[in-house]
Design a protein around this motif. Structure first.
Motif, mmCIF file in Angstrom:
data_model
loop_
_atom_site.group_PDB
_atom_site.id
_atom_site.type_symbol
_atom_site.label_atom_id
_atom_site.label_comp_id
_atom_site.label_asym_id
_atom_site.label_seq_id
_atom_site.Cartn_x
_atom_site.Cartn_y
_atom_site.Cartn_z
ATOM 1 N N GLU A 19 11.440 2.123 8.330
ATOM 2 C CA GLU A 19 10.842 1.931 7.008
ATOM 3 C C GLU A 19 11.155 0.590 6.365
ATOM 4 O O GLU A 19 10.330 0.013 5.666
ATOM 5 N N GLU A 20 12.410 0.130 6.600
ATOM 6 C CA GLU A 20 12.820 -1.078 5.893
ATOM 7 C C GLU A 20 12.026 -2.315 6.301
ATOM 8 O O GLU A 20 12.065 -3.316 5.625
ATOM 9 N N SER A 74 17.507 -6.979 8.377
ATOM 10 C CA SER A 74 17.883 -5.823 7.560
ATOM 11 C C SER A 74 16.708 -5.267 6.790
ATOM 12 O O SER A 74 16.585 -4.063 6.626
ATOM 13 N N GLU A 75 15.884 -6.121 6.253
ATOM 14 C CA GLU A 75 14.764 -5.604 5.482
ATOM 15 C C GLU A 75 13.695 -6.656 5.256
ATOM 16 O O GLU A 75 13.931 -7.852 5.385
ATOM 17 N N VAL A 76 12.508 -6.155 4.902
ATOM 18 C CA VAL A 76 11.364 -7.017 4.641
ATOM 19 C C VAL A 76 10.759 -6.598 3.309
ATOM 20 O O VAL A 76 10.687 -5.410 3.003
ATOM 21 N N LYS A 109 0.853 -1.194 0.000
ATOM 22 C CA LYS A 109 0.000 0.000 0.000
ATOM 23 C C LYS A 109 0.884 1.237 0.000
ATOM 24 O O LYS A 109 1.365 1.636 1.032
ATOM 25 N N GLU A 120 13.668 3.700 1.094
ATOM 26 C CA GLU A 120 13.140 2.338 1.102
ATOM 27 C C GLU A 120 11.985 2.164 0.119
ATOM 28 O O GLU A 120 11.875 1.148 -0.534
ATOM 29 N N PHE A 121 11.123 3.155 0.053
ATOM 30 C CA PHE A 121 9.979 3.075 -0.852
ATOM 31 C C PHE A 121 9.860 4.360 -1.672
ATOM 32 O O PHE A 121 8.900 5.104 -1.529
ATOM 33 N N ILE A 127 1.619 5.306 6.328
ATOM 34 C CA ILE A 127 2.868 6.043 6.184
ATOM 35 C C ILE A 127 2.589 7.442 5.657
ATOM 36 O O ILE A 127 1.801 7.638 4.761
ATOM 37 N N CYS A 154 23.372 -6.742 10.750
ATOM 38 C CA CYS A 154 22.467 -5.989 9.880
ATOM 39 C C CYS A 154 23.181 -5.597 8.583
ATOM 40 O O CYS A 154 22.607 -5.644 7.505
ATOM 41 N N ARG A 191 14.225 -3.034 -3.932
ATOM 42 C CA ARG A 191 15.077 -1.957 -3.429
ATOM 43 C C ARG A 191 16.548 -2.199 -3.741
ATOM 44 O O ARG A 191 17.401 -1.487 -3.271
ATOM 45 N N GLY A 238 8.720 -2.210 6.518
ATOM 46 C CA GLY A 238 7.485 -2.164 5.734
ATOM 47 C C GLY A 238 6.200 -2.137 6.536
ATOM 48 O O GLY A 238 5.140 -2.510 6.032
ATOM 49 N N TYR A 239 6.262 -1.673 7.783
ATOM 50 C CA TYR A 239 5.029 -1.583 8.565
ATOM 51 C C TYR A 239 4.127 -0.500 7.972
ATOM 52 O O TYR A 239 4.585 0.595 7.668
ATOM 53 N N GLY A 240 2.860 -0.818 7.780
ATOM 54 C CA GLY A 240 1.947 0.140 7.152
ATOM 55 C C GLY A 240 1.976 0.034 5.640
ATOM 56 O O GLY A 240 1.187 0.661 4.949
ATOM 57 N N ILE A 241 2.903 -0.757 5.131
ATOM 58 C CA ILE A 241 3.018 -0.917 3.676
ATOM 59 C C ILE A 241 2.655 -2.338 3.280
ATOM 60 O O ILE A 241 1.892 -2.555 2.339
ATOM 61 N N TYR A 242 3.191 -3.305 4.015
ATOM 62 C CA TYR A 242 2.854 -4.694 3.721
ATOM 63 C C TYR A 242 1.808 -5.188 4.705
ATOM 64 O O TYR A 242 1.903 -4.939 5.906
ATOM 65 N N GLU A 295 6.473 2.507 11.760
ATOM 66 C CA GLU A 295 6.671 2.981 10.387
ATOM 67 C C GLU A 295 7.978 3.747 10.249
ATOM 68 O O GLU A 295 8.468 3.958 9.158
#
Lengths: 355, 114, 341
Positions: free
Chosen positions: C118-119, C231-233, A2, A198-199, A10, B42, A221, C121-125, C115
């Motif tokens: 960012e990496e 590191s990221e999702v 989203k 990131e986005f 966001i 990380c 990314r 993705g909370y609120g995005i995925y 959020e």
């Protein structure tokens, strides 16, 4: 995913940068003006003639030496002075907003400006070097934008003038676009990229505004694998290629109709590596055994506005765009594909994809 | 020499006292954030280079500190200096500078300047 | 004695200290910004380490403040406390003023806003959720992905917003590790066929019974632990979440797919606490929580004599510590009035 809409928690407002509205000092990209000249040509045409903005390029502008810098052959003090010279050209021409065609250059211009902010002694040194070498003086620009930022800013105007939309003519479904952002657009300084690191929103915003749908895939990314040092040595190119393939394989299940990039290197590699992979092991990543056309944001804007694809230079890509043009319902002439403006026949490449 | 059909075994301890820690000292002196690492990984998890090559900044960091430096040179050559590791590091380690300084230290070590 | 004490915040610390104050014979007003008391406890399902239902503690606390000496004012945020001639004036957002002889600040904590990482993705995925949201799912008996499926593979990401310079929080939130262990066990109980993985930097089991719970999670529930900070999702074509991490003990980067990822969100100084601190001249530490007068001897005291602190407004604290801290604040109040005589 989203990225937009009410559901989205966001706040992209955190990453909305200021993009100048008019009076641009244009600096070209080494790779783009050689490999995809139609993109920069059309950018100037779009800004100057269609959007009626003041945009200027200075014939004395040179490379920023970014490839040399990242390839470990140009020292930092040298590149600072080269960049300072461009700021001097801008000052002499009476401009304050710089519009940068290349993502590597954009990263360098911003890196140097940040350096000067935190290490004023570097700024003083650079002023001195430039003055001693050329007698020139410079000002810090008021606005630094990548040219994809500028198209992003005018995406709604472009949509209002659109002749075609990013929609499948037959089914009415939105076309699926993969967007790929150059690493140095926002990974160095997320605050200087629309949407952050990131986005990033700079290209996805164009795709959705012009009717398409953005594909979000796991390796979205990630770097295309260009990597400067890695690519410059032939024996290391497998490394660059393997990174691009990681991305292609990750996007393949989504059946993308096109890839949109904002970086000269990414555009070149995502385009040409598809040819290389096919030659090496026969793999393709698009639909119906085709490769995925890789477009610049100017080319995509041009197509949406109804510009002849051959005037945009799409025939210069390794992956040909006809499958995309057909889906969008764009008319084009097969005969004129390799003709110059005055009608002379150019050479026809022997090995290209999607024909 | 006689061959009895067996060999002497090499001790596989990290011999901390005997190991050469000059690279670590060189980096510590110039980049204090070298010492902030908590080995969370990380950096290595996000590393584009690490996808295809044996490059783990976390591992480099700990190996240098222990003086186990035989594989360091090979690893740091793989780094693209893209900076993604700096972006994610929760301890604010200046990862790019550590790679650069490690390279410098190795060069100096080889030239007998350390 | 007939002294008036105002307690700012009706979470666990506020309620417990109000009850103790009443026991000491003071008359007490509690101001609560929400419409009901309980604070973060309201959103919790079971408590670590003994997995007691949080309702039991809630009932105890409601009972503690249910007495005539205590007046609870909800929907009332305190913006400022000022001291004049040894007395205190408390100002609320409604611009009302209240007088008191002493103050206990119990403004607690806010959960880290995920959020910001960012990496992840909370609120995005879809299906990237916070530990607090998981507690609500347990409470509602509705442990499901957004498309209604029951999650078969669940990952817990430790240290989201804690021990992370990139979000400005150097400190450890202390109770996320044990919360993750507890929640991992509960996932396995709710969905016995599920696989659960915790991604950690260090497993910090400093409290009584914590290490035992960790061991139980492995022995009885088969919870898996992988040492590496995620590191990221990202999300793949099937809608699964793809996580990247270094498996630091193997020394290789690792990719894994999940139906659901739970972010173990840390604690931060509450926004209302920050506002109160600024407006009232109360000192805060580098971690932004209220700065105690002395680490060992004055953890309930601050820089203004007569204003005391209790609970997670001074440091990350679990419930056991919070309740004890609330009671010790009351000791300090008693001592304060004794000194003033």
């Amino acid at each position: 995913m989203k990225l937009e809409g009410e559901e989205n928690k966001i706040k992209w407002a955190d990453y909305q940068k200021e993009i100048a509205d008019d009076h641009f000092f244009y600096v070209r990209s080494c790779i783009r003006q050689s490999l995809y000249p139609g993109s920069e040509q059309f950018f100037l045409n779009l800004l100057g003639n269609i959007l009626k903005k003041d945009i200027y390029e200075n014939p004395s502008h040179t490379t920023c030496t970014g490839i040399g810098y990242h390839g470990d052959v140009v020292p930092f003090s040298t590149i600072q002075t080269v960049v300072a010279r461009h700021y001097a050209l801008m000052k002499e021409s009476g401009y304050k907003n710089i519009a940068i065609s290349c993502v590597t250059s954009f990263g360098i211009y911003t890196e140097i400006l940040e350096t000067w902010k935190h290490f004023p002694e570097e700024l003083e040194k650079t002023r001195e070097y430039l003055f001693k070498a050329t007698g020139r003086e410079f000002d810090i620009p008021e606005n630094v934008s990548h040219t994809s930022d500028i198209i992003y800013k005018f995406k709604d105007e472009i949509a209002s003038m659109a002749k075609y939309r990013l929609v499948d003519k037959e089914t009415g479904e939105p076309l699926k676009g993969v967007e790929h952002i150059g690493c140095h657009y926002a990974k160095i300084f997320p605050k200087y990229g629309v949407g952050g690191a990131e986005f990033p929103q700079v290209l996805s915003g164009m795709i959705t505004t012009w009717g398409g749908e953005v594909v979000d895939y796991p390796e979205r990314r990630h770097c295309c694998g260009f990597g400067f040092r890695q690519y410059l040595v032939q024996a290391n190119r497998g490394y660059s290629l393997s990174n691009s393939i990681t991305k292609f394989e990750s996007m393949k299940p989504y059946k993308p109709d096109f890839i949109l990039t904002n970086c000269p290197g990414c555009n070149m590699f995502m385009d040409k590596w598809q040819y290389t992979v096919k030659e090496m092991n026969g793999n393709t990543y698009g639909q119906d055994g085709n490769a995925i056309p890789v477009l610049t944001y100017e080319e995509l804007a041009g197509l949406v506005l109804g510009v002849d694809p051959w005037d945009l230079g799409l025939q210069f890509h390794a992956v040909q765009s006809e499958p995309l043009l057909d889906k969008m319902g764009i008319e084009y002439s097969k005969e004129d594909k390799y003709k110059t403006i005055d009608g002379r026949q150019m050479g026809v490449p022997a090995k290209i994809l999607n024909v | 020499m006689s061959d009895f059909g067996y060999v002497l075994l090499k001790n596989r301890h990290i011999d901390y006292e005997a190991n050469d820690k000059r690279i670590a000292e060189y980096i510590y002196a110039r980049e204090p954030s070298f010492g902030y690492c908590m080995e969370c990984g990380c950096c290595a998890g996000t590393c584009t280079s690490g996808n295809f090559t044996h490059l783990s900044l976390r591992e480099i960091n700990i190996l240098i500190k222990r003086g186990e430096t035989s594989t360091i040179k090979e690893q740091i050559d793989k780094c693209m200096l893209c900076g993604k590791c700096t972006l994610v590091c929760p301890r604010g380690v200046n990862t790019r500078n550590i790679i650069i300084l490690a390279g410098e230290a190795i060069q100096k070590l080889e030239a007998n300047e350390l | 004695m007939n002294k008036e004490v105002i307690v700012i915040g009706a979470g666990a610390a506020g309620m417990e200290s109000a009850g103790q104050l009443a026991n000491e014979g003071f008359s007490v007003k509690i101001f609560e910004k929400d419409e009901s008391p309980g604070g973060h406890l309201k959103g919790w399902y079971h408590l670590f380490p003994n997995r007691r239902d949080s309702v039991e503690v809630m009932d105890y606390l409601l009972d503690v403040i249910d007495r005539k000496e205590i007046e609870l004012l909800t929907n009332t945020t305190v913006t400022k406390v000022s001291k004049k001639d040894g007395k205190f004036v408390v100002t609320t957002t409604q611009n009302k003023e209240y007088n008191a002889d002493a103050i206990i600040v119990t403004t607690g904590f806010d959960l880290f806003r995920s959020e910001r990482k960012e990496e992840y993705g909370y609120g995005i995925y879809d299906n990237v959720i916070t530990s607090a949201e998981l507690e609500k799912m347990f409470r509602n008996g509705n442990l499901r992905c957004t498309d209604g499926r029951i999650p078969q593979k669940v990952g817990f990401i430790h240290c989201v917003g804690s021990r992370d310079e990139k979000v400005g929080n150097f400190y450890c939130s202390k109770l996320c590790c044990v919360s993750a262990v507890k929640q991992a066990i509960e996932i396995r109980e709710h969905v016995p066929e599920s696989n659960v993985f915790c991604f950690y930097m260090d497993i910090r089991m400093g409290g009584s019974g914590y290490e035992e719970l960790y061991r139980e999670s492995q022995q009885k529930y088969g919870v898996n632990y992988i040492r590496g900070k995620v590191s990221e999702v990202a999300e793949n074509y099937e809608g699964k979440l793809v996580l990247k991490v270094e498996d630091t003990l193997v020394g290789k980067p690792l990719k894994m797919e999940f139906d659901m990822l739970v972010l173990m969100v840390g604690m931060e100084m509450s926004e209302s606490g920050k506002e109160l601190a600024v407006n009232s001249g109360l000192l805060t530490g580098e971690n932004r929580f209220f700065a105690p007068a002395d680490h060992h001897f004055g953890s309930n005291k601050g820089n203004v004599d007569g204003i005391f602190y209790a609970g997670a407004c001074t440091a990350t604290m679990n419930l056991t510590e919070t309740l004890a801290h609330a009671r010790s604040a009351v000791d300090d109040v008693v001592d304060y009035f004794r000194r003033k005589k």
